[in-house]
Design a protein around this motif. Structure first.
Motif, PDB file in Angstrom:
ATOM      1  N   LEU A 169       0.676  -1.280  -0.034  1.00 59.22           N
ATOM      2  CA  LEU A 169      -0.033  -0.004   0.094  1.00 59.22           C
ATOM      3  C   LEU A 169       0.848   1.462  -0.129  1.00 59.22           C
ATOM      4  O   LEU A 169       0.334   2.314  -0.342  1.00 59.22           O
ATOM      5  N   LEU A 170       2.162   1.209   0.238  1.00 63.25           N
ATOM      6  CA  LEU A 170       3.083   2.444   0.634  1.00 63.25           C
ATOM      7  C   LEU A 170       3.040   3.399  -0.599  1.00 63.25           C
ATOM      8  O   LEU A 170       3.018   4.573  -0.520  1.00 63.25           O
ATOM      9  N   ASP A 171       3.170   2.752  -1.641  1.00 65.47           N
ATOM     10  CA  ASP A 171       3.422   3.265  -2.948  1.00 65.47           C
ATOM     11  C   ASP A 171       2.179   3.816  -3.726  1.00 65.47           C
ATOM     12  O   ASP A 171       2.432   4.328  -4.856  1.00 65.47           O
ATOM     13  N   LEU A 172       1.075   3.443  -3.423  1.00 68.96           N
ATOM     14  CA  LEU A 172       0.018   3.741  -4.002  1.00 68.96           C
ATOM     15  C   LEU A 172      -0.451   5.337  -4.311  1.00 68.96           C
ATOM     16  O   LEU A 172      -0.235   5.856  -3.140  1.00 68.96           O
ATOM     17  N   PRO A 173      -1.107   5.636  -5.145  1.00 68.51           N
ATOM     18  CA  PRO A 173      -1.895   7.101  -5.188  1.00 68.51           C
ATOM     19  C   PRO A 173      -2.915   6.765  -4.430  1.00 68.51           C
ATOM     20  O   PRO A 173      -3.773   6.419  -4.715  1.00 68.51           O
ATOM     21  N   HIS A 174      -2.872   7.550  -2.858  1.00 68.70           N
ATOM     22  CA  HIS A 174      -4.112   7.606  -2.241  1.00 68.70           C
ATOM     23  C   HIS A 174      -4.664   8.910  -2.103  1.00 68.70           C
ATOM     24  O   HIS A 174      -5.906   9.097  -1.533  1.00 68.70           O
ATOM     25  N   ASN A 175      -4.064   9.855  -2.361  1.00 67.25           N
ATOM     26  CA  ASN A 175      -4.615  11.260  -2.340  1.00 67.25           C
ATOM     27  C   ASN A 175      -5.160  11.611  -1.033  1.00 67.25           C
ATOM     28  O   ASN A 175      -6.149  12.637  -1.028  1.00 67.25           O
ATOM     29  N   GLY A 176      -4.811  10.971   0.117  1.00 66.99           N
ATOM     30  CA  GLY A 176      -5.258  11.392   1.411  1.00 66.99           C
ATOM     31  C   GLY A 176      -6.849  10.988   1.604  1.00 66.99           C
ATOM     32  O   GLY A 176      -7.219  11.267   2.536  1.00 66.99           O
ATOM     33  N   HIS A 177      -7.199  10.029   0.667  1.00 60.47           N
ATOM     34  CA  HIS A 177      -8.751   9.663   0.841  1.00 60.47           C
ATOM     35  C   HIS A 177      -8.625   8.540   1.665  1.00 60.47           C
ATOM     36  O   HIS A 177     -10.131   7.847   1.822  1.00 60.47           O
ATOM     37  N   THR A 178      -7.658   7.902   1.911  1.00 57.22           N
ATOM     38  CA  THR A 178      -7.904   6.600   2.584  1.00 57.22           C
ATOM     39  C   THR A 178      -7.201   6.615   4.309  1.00 57.22           C
ATOM     40  O   THR A 178      -6.203   7.013   4.138  1.00 57.22           O
ATOM     41  N   ARG A 179      -8.151   6.612   5.209  1.00 57.71           N
ATOM     42  CA  ARG A 179      -7.568   6.319   6.604  1.00 57.71           C
ATOM     43  C   ARG A 179      -7.362   5.004   6.828  1.00 57.71           C
ATOM     44  O   ARG A 179      -8.287   4.143   6.781  1.00 57.71           O
ATOM     45  N   VAL A 180      -6.166   4.862   7.346  1.00 54.84           N
ATOM     46  CA  VAL A 180      -5.937   3.599   8.078  1.00 54.84           C
ATOM     47  C   VAL A 180      -5.921   3.657   9.397  1.00 54.84           C
ATOM     48  O   VAL A 180      -5.334   4.484  10.058  1.00 54.84           O
ATOM     49  N   ARG A 183       4.134   7.920   7.210  1.00 52.76           N
ATOM     50  CA  ARG A 183       5.480   8.480   6.274  1.00 52.76           C
ATOM     51  C   ARG A 183       4.927   8.420   4.843  1.00 52.76           C
ATOM     52  O   ARG A 183       5.433   9.127   4.185  1.00 52.76           O
ATOM     53  N   ALA A 184       3.959   7.482   4.498  1.00 54.47           N
ATOM     54  CA  ALA A 184       3.468   7.422   3.115  1.00 54.47           C
ATOM     55  C   ALA A 184       2.559   8.456   3.023  1.00 54.47           C
ATOM     56  O   ALA A 184       1.758   8.394   1.785  1.00 54.47           O
ATOM     57  N   GLY A 185       2.084   8.972   3.905  1.00 55.71           N
ATOM     58  CA  GLY A 185       1.217  10.348   3.859  1.00 55.71           C
ATOM     59  C   GLY A 185      -0.350   9.691   4.015  1.00 55.71           C
ATOM     60  O   GLY A 185      -1.212  10.690   3.987  1.00 55.71           O
ATOM     61  N   TYR A 186      -0.494   8.549   4.430  1.00 52.58           N
ATOM     62  CA  TYR A 186      -2.005   8.219   4.925  1.00 52.58           C
ATOM     63  C   TYR A 186      -2.364   8.847   6.209  1.00 52.58           C
ATOM     64  O   TYR A 186      -1.527   8.876   6.849  1.00 52.58           O
ATOM     65  N   PRO A 187      -3.628   9.433   6.145  1.00 50.62           N
ATOM     66  CA  PRO A 187      -4.044   9.735   7.625  1.00 50.62           C
ATOM     67  C   PRO A 187      -4.007   8.326   8.256  1.00 50.62           C
ATOM     68  O   PRO A 187      -4.713   7.392   7.846  1.00 50.62           O
ATOM     69  N   VAL A 188      -3.761   8.398   9.454  1.00 49.89           N
ATOM     70  CA  VAL A 188      -3.640   7.162  10.594  1.00 49.89           C
ATOM     71  C   VAL A 188      -4.384   7.498  11.753  1.00 49.89           C
ATOM     72  O   VAL A 188      -4.479   8.538  12.236  1.00 49.89           O
TER      73      VAL A 188
END
Ligand code: SF4
Length: 352
Positions: free
Chosen positions: A192-203, A235-240
């Motif tokens: 999942l780390l290099d996927l384009p997520h656009n900040g739209h997925t919160r893990v 660090r991959a920019g996902y909201p956590v």
């Protein structure tokens, strides 16, 4: 009876089923074919079934062994009902990509909700599923619509087999009004780390004191593994976020939970904090859940003594046993203080 059947050891390596069923129409889809080839390459026993409802003859000499094997049985199928369930309060809808889980958390609510079908089902018709999600998003415009991918499973534990979370993350990255969230007790975040997520997925990682993970969550990822995975996703920019659940009163709980927040603080990058959320859930059980847990994990140390609990009436019939106010308040106050001391800009969504 062998103890290892009752409490499988911690194995945080990637899940490998013991048996894989395919519903024939699943092989009409690229994902179905890919999983089939993967199962062949792993040399796994493969069977065909016209419907998962017909899987009644799983191997195993006793009920417990059947249960253990079912949890390591994968059923690959097509999701036909594309009406999504509601998933309040953390999302508007549950997005169905899998049901069932290979882990053995003693308290897991799937034990009662999945009843006699504890095997793992994954769905291969992702375009139909994302197409349905698109319609739900359109219905609520201009509001944001949130989808929870982990209501009936732990999809991160299956990602190396299905790739379905990655599909959803990519899809949601392109939806101005769509958001995805999922929760996991696993650490296998690399795909999942290099996927384009656009900040739209919160893990959200489900975390706990090391004592709780070691005693009540066999076959999930360990304390440090989950915390390190959270750091990688941040660090991959996902909201956590973190779900601390179930919060359990045990000898040494203060030190156990303090250590959890110390480790989280050390692992997370400073810029993750403003998006950081915490959901706090104290341990509770129903009479039905207690009965199932005692059958499936007869040696569990999980304390489920009604006399030591407070009864909380349920909206729809069966009530739950929670900690008495004094204990619940002590847990809530201590953990809340820890969070605000270590992460003053984070938010606590709820304590329940
Ligand atoms: Fe249940 Fe989650 Fe544990 Fe799986 S990881 S057994 S879904 S609590």
């Amino acid at each position: 009876m062998a103890t290892e059947l009752l409490t499988p050891p911690r194995k945080s390596n990637l899940f490998l089923p013991e048996l894989v069923y395919f519903e024939p129409d699943s092989l009409d889809y690229p994902k179905g074919k890919k999983i089939y080839e993967w199962a062949q390459a792993q040399d796994l026993p493969i069977r065909m079934t016209t419907s998962h409802n017909r899987i009644t003859n799983l191997p195993g000499d006793s009920e417990l062994e059947k249960y253990r094997i079912a949890k390591r049985t994968l059923v690959v199928g097509v999701k036909k009902t594309l009406k999504f369930e509601q998933s309040k309060p953390s999302a508007e809808y549950a997005i169905p990509i899998a049901t069932g889980c290979m882990a053995h958390c003693h308290y897991c609510y799937l034990q009662t909700t999945l009843g006699a079908k504890p095997y793992i089902r994954v769905y291969v018709n992702m375009d139909d599923i994302t197409g349905a999600a698109e319609k739900y998003i359109q219905e609520r415009e201009p509001e944001i619509t949130r989808f929870e991918a982990a209501c009936t499973s732990d999809p991160l534990g299956l990602e190396h087999i299905t790739g379905s979370l990655s599909d959803l993350i990519r899809f949601m990255a392109e939806q101005p009004l769509g958001r995805l969230r999922f929760v996991s007790k696993f650490h296998h975040v690399e795909p999942l780390l290099d996927l384009p997520h656009n900040g739209h997925t919160r893990v959200r990682f489900s975390v706990n004191a090391d004592y709780v993970i070691k005693n009540f969550e066999p076959a999930t990822s360990g304390f440090s593994e989950r915390i390190e995975a959270a750091g990688k996703m941040a660090r991959a920019g996902y909201p956590v976020g973190f779900i601390v659940a179930p919060i359990i009163w045990f000898d040494g709980w203060e030190e156990g939970y303090a250590e959890l927040f110390r480790r989280l603080k050390a692992e997370l990058p400073a810029d993750a904090e403003k998006q950081l959320t915490f959901e706090l859930i104290q341990h509770r059980f129903t009479k039905t859940a207690k009965r199932v847990i005692e059958q499936r994990y007869p040696k569990t140390k999980l304390e489920m003594d009604e006399a030591k609990r407070k009864y909380k009436w349920g909206k729809y019939g069966q009530g739950k046993y929670v900690y008495p106010d004094e204990q619940a308040n002590a847990l809530r106050e201590f953990i809340t203080e820890q969070i605000f001391e270590k992460f003053p800009s984070s938010s606590i969504d709820y304590f329940t």
